[in-house]
Design an enzyme around this catalytic site. Structure first.
Site, PDB file in Angstrom:
ATOM      1  N   GLY A 206      48.062  42.673  46.490  1.00 14.57           N
ATOM      2  CA  GLY A 206      48.594  43.756  45.808  1.00 14.57           C
ATOM      3  C   GLY A 206      47.638  44.704  45.074  1.00 14.57           C
TER       4      GLY A 206
ATOM      5  N   ARG B   4      50.059  49.187  37.769  1.00  9.71           N
ATOM      6  CA  ARG B   4      50.247  49.539  36.347  1.00  9.71           C
ATOM      7  C   ARG B   4      48.797  49.122  35.439  1.00  9.71           C
ATOM      8  NH1 ARG B   4      55.115  46.070  34.597  1.00  9.71           N
ATOM      9  NH2 ARG B   4      55.263  45.517  36.510  1.00  9.71           N
TER      10      ARG B   4
ATOM     11  N   TYR C 295      49.006  32.618  43.179  1.00 16.47           N
ATOM     12  CA  TYR C 295      48.990  34.002  42.914  1.00 16.47           C
ATOM     13  C   TYR C 295      47.802  34.399  42.465  1.00 16.47           C
ATOM     14  CZ  TYR C 295      53.705  33.610  44.810  1.00 16.47           C
ATOM     15  OH  TYR C 295      54.872  33.220  45.411  1.00 16.47           O
TER      16      TYR C 295
ATOM     17  N   ASP D 200      47.196  36.730  40.424  1.00 18.10           N
ATOM     18  CA  ASP D 200      47.468  37.433  39.001  1.00 18.10           C
ATOM     19  C   ASP D 200      48.134  36.429  38.078  1.00 18.10           C
ATOM     20  OD1 ASP D 200      49.796  37.608  40.600  1.00 18.10           O
ATOM     21  OD2 ASP D 200      50.322  39.805  39.963  1.00 18.10           O
TER      22      ASP D 200
ATOM     23  N   GLY E  34      62.948  36.025  40.656  1.00 17.91           N
ATOM     24  CA  GLY E  34      64.096  35.870  41.293  1.00 17.91           C
ATOM     25  C   GLY E  34      64.781  34.542  40.619  1.00 17.91           C
TER      26      GLY E  34
ATOM     27  N   GLU F  81      66.637  37.275  44.629  1.00 19.30           N
ATOM     28  CA  GLU F  81      65.681  38.040  43.989  1.00 19.30           C
ATOM     29  C   GLU F  81      66.731  39.050  42.993  1.00 19.30           C
ATOM     30  OE1 GLU F  81      62.249  38.288  44.115  1.00 19.30           O
ATOM     31  OE2 GLU F  81      62.942  36.642  44.631  1.00 19.30           O
TER      32      GLU F  81
ATOM     33  N   ASN G   7      50.456  42.271  34.916  1.00 19.83           N
ATOM     34  CA  ASN G   7      50.780  43.329  35.607  1.00 19.83           C
ATOM     35  C   ASN G   7      50.155  44.649  34.925  1.00 19.83           C
ATOM     36  OD1 ASN G   7      52.416  42.760  37.754  1.00 19.83           O
ATOM     37  ND2 ASN G   7      53.872  41.874  36.116  1.00 19.83           N
TER      38      ASN G   7
ATOM     39  N   ALA H 220       5.362  37.934   7.576  1.00 18.99           N
ATOM     40  CA  ALA H 220       6.305  38.883   7.899  1.00 18.99           C
ATOM     41  C   ALA H 220       5.752  40.096   8.349  1.00 18.99           C
ATOM     42  CB  ALA H 220       6.941  39.503   6.603  1.00 18.99           C
TER      43      ALA H 220
END
Ligand code: UD1
Ligand code: CA
Length: 452
Positions: A11, A15, A99, A101, A136, A151, A224, A377
């Protein structure tokens, strides 16, 4: 049983508003898709197949894991996507579908599904939600057996009342997937080949479906948008904080720590707020890390105190040292033990032996510093001549006065003393006092400028 994993990652992720494919966006500095691949390989997966499409070249170039790719040139649906991977599987394989994502599923949750798979059973991960909009819906008969998935866009108003949603994550025999996916069509609201259609078909031919739910809803949360990415990042980080506290580490605020890699911390160590840990970091027992520190690919031994705003990278810090506030240990720094490294001190590619101190405003690079050395120093090792880097060797017991420049390559022998403000360009032998000093000049009654 031979386990294979198919991860859908074709995919676009519109978005996200990104030039980068969605699954390469990172949680804890690791691309989301690699989280899924790593969980799968922790279960002994023999092969992981990534179904890619949008940004395929970028995916191939970025992913560092050992995976095989299949390209789905047109995204015709989740069922079609899984079909693309079938030629790389053997009929007898148990296949886990994940998946790219959905990054935070625990290996144990995947395992419950895998363990349920038989020739005649498919295992499905479902989640019961207050608001399952977009998911779904799981359809069950009066005895509670799964009979299919519908779905959101195809569901009747009655079906939409079902609170049990499909996570999409499932496990089945490759042979069953092949047979069932061969029979799905795209006669639905989205004109897609739905992976979810295999369930009704399976039941019709006498197969069974078993379901499991994850322990936490976030295990199946997908990304998403950048907001959802940030939400999962926080969940991931809170889980890491939880693990650390369970292991006996005090976190001043578990909501303000970022672990972007593998962090191991010993008991009774304390980590203050806003620290970032990157790569592989190992911290011993009784260590204190002050606020706002960034520590990357380093080891810090027992009893050491790292004070606020310190940056440590590719370094080894021994026991009972004090580092910072505002210190910077650059790659190749080795503090042996009981060292004090103070504010605005930068150390690079140098070994500092036991008990030596560099307390204020100094740069030590490409150096070897012996035991019980005091570096005053504002001391600078001038290690770079514009073309090459050179070594500075400071032997045990040396005292370097403040504001000294050590022009490398140069050696200061054991127990030598360098006077303040010196520029050392030649070897100083053991026990010597060395200093360079312009004579002091004075002018009486010097007229100071006045403001006009
Ligand atoms: C899917 C499920 C739905 C489930 C939801 C959970 C189907 C038909 N529906 O819906 O039941 O509740 O996930 O989030 O499976 N992908 C491809 N190639 C494609 C299509 C999708 O690789 O041709 C990938 C996407 O990149 C995405 C994942 O599969 O990572 C899910 O696809 P998406 O279209 O978002 O499915 P949903 O409509 O969310
Ligand atoms: Ca989705």
């Amino acid at each position: 049983m031979s386990l294979k994993v198919v991860v859908l990652a074709a995919g676009k992720g519109t978005r996200m508003k990104s030039a980068m494919p969605k699954v390469l966006h990172r949680v804890a500095e690791k691309p989301m898709v690699e989280h899924v691949v790593d969980a799968a390989s922790s279960l002994g997966a023999e092969k992981t197949v990534l179904v890619i499409g949008h940004g395929a070249e970028q995916l191939r170039a970025t992913i560092t894991r050992d995976v095989e790719y299949v390209e789905q040139t047109e995204q015709l649906g989740t069922g079609h996507a899984v079909q693309q991977a079938l030629p790389l599987l053997n009929p007898d394989d148990t296949v886990l579908i994940g998946y790219g994502d959905v990054p935070l599923t625990k290996p144990g949750t995947f395992k419950q599904l895998i363990d349920d798979v038989t020739e005649s059973n498919i295992a499905l991960l479902t989640v019961i939600m207050e608001d399952p909009t977009g998911y779904g819906r799981i359809l069950r008969d009066d005895s509670g057996n799964v009979i299919g998935i519908v779905e959101q866009k195809d569901a009747t108003p009655e079906q939409l009342l079902v609170k049990e949603g499909n996570t999409g994550i499932l496990a089945a025999k490759a042979s069953a997937l092949k047979e069932l996916l061969g029979r799905i069509d795209n006669n639905n609201a989205q004109q897609e080949y739905y992976l979810t259609d295999i369930f009704a078909l399976a039941v019709q031919q006498g197969m069974t479906i078993t379901t499991h739910q994850p322990d936490h809803e976030w295990e199946t949360a997908g990304v998403n948008s950048r907001l959802q990415l940030a939400e999962l990042e926080r969940i991931y980080q809170l889980n890491k904080a939880d693990e650390l506290m369970t292991a006996g580490v005090t976190l001043r605020d578990p909501a303000r720590i970022d672990v972007r890699g593998e962090l191991t911390v010993g008991q009774d160590s304390i980590i203050d707020v806003n620290c970032v840990f990157e790569g592989v970091v190992t911290i011993g027992e009784g260590v204190s890390i002050g606020p706002n520190c960034t520590i990357s690919d380093s080891t810090i031994a027992d009893g050491t105190v790292v004070k606020a705003n310190t940056v440590i990278e590719n370094s080894t810090v021994g026991k009972d040292c004090t580092v910072g506030p505002f210190a910077r240990l650059r790659p190749g720094t080795e503090l042996e033990a009981q060292n004090n490294i103070g504010n605005f001190v930068e150390i690079k590619k140098s070994k500092i032996s036991k008990g030596s101190k560099v307390n204020h405003l100094s740069y030590v690079g490409d150096s070897s510093v012996g035991e019980s050395v005091n570096i005053g120093a504002g001391t600078i090792t001038c290690n770079y001549d514009g073309a090459n880097k050179h070594q500075t060797i400071i032997e045990d017991g040396v005292f370097i006065g403040s504001c000294t420049q050590l022009v490398a390559p140069v050696t200061v022998g054991k127990n030598a003393v360098v006077g303040a403000g010196s520029t050392i360009t030649k070897e100083v032998s053991p026990g010597q006092l060395a200093f360079t000093r312009a004579p002091l000049k004075t002018v009486e009654n010097w007229p100071r400028p006045r403001k006009k």
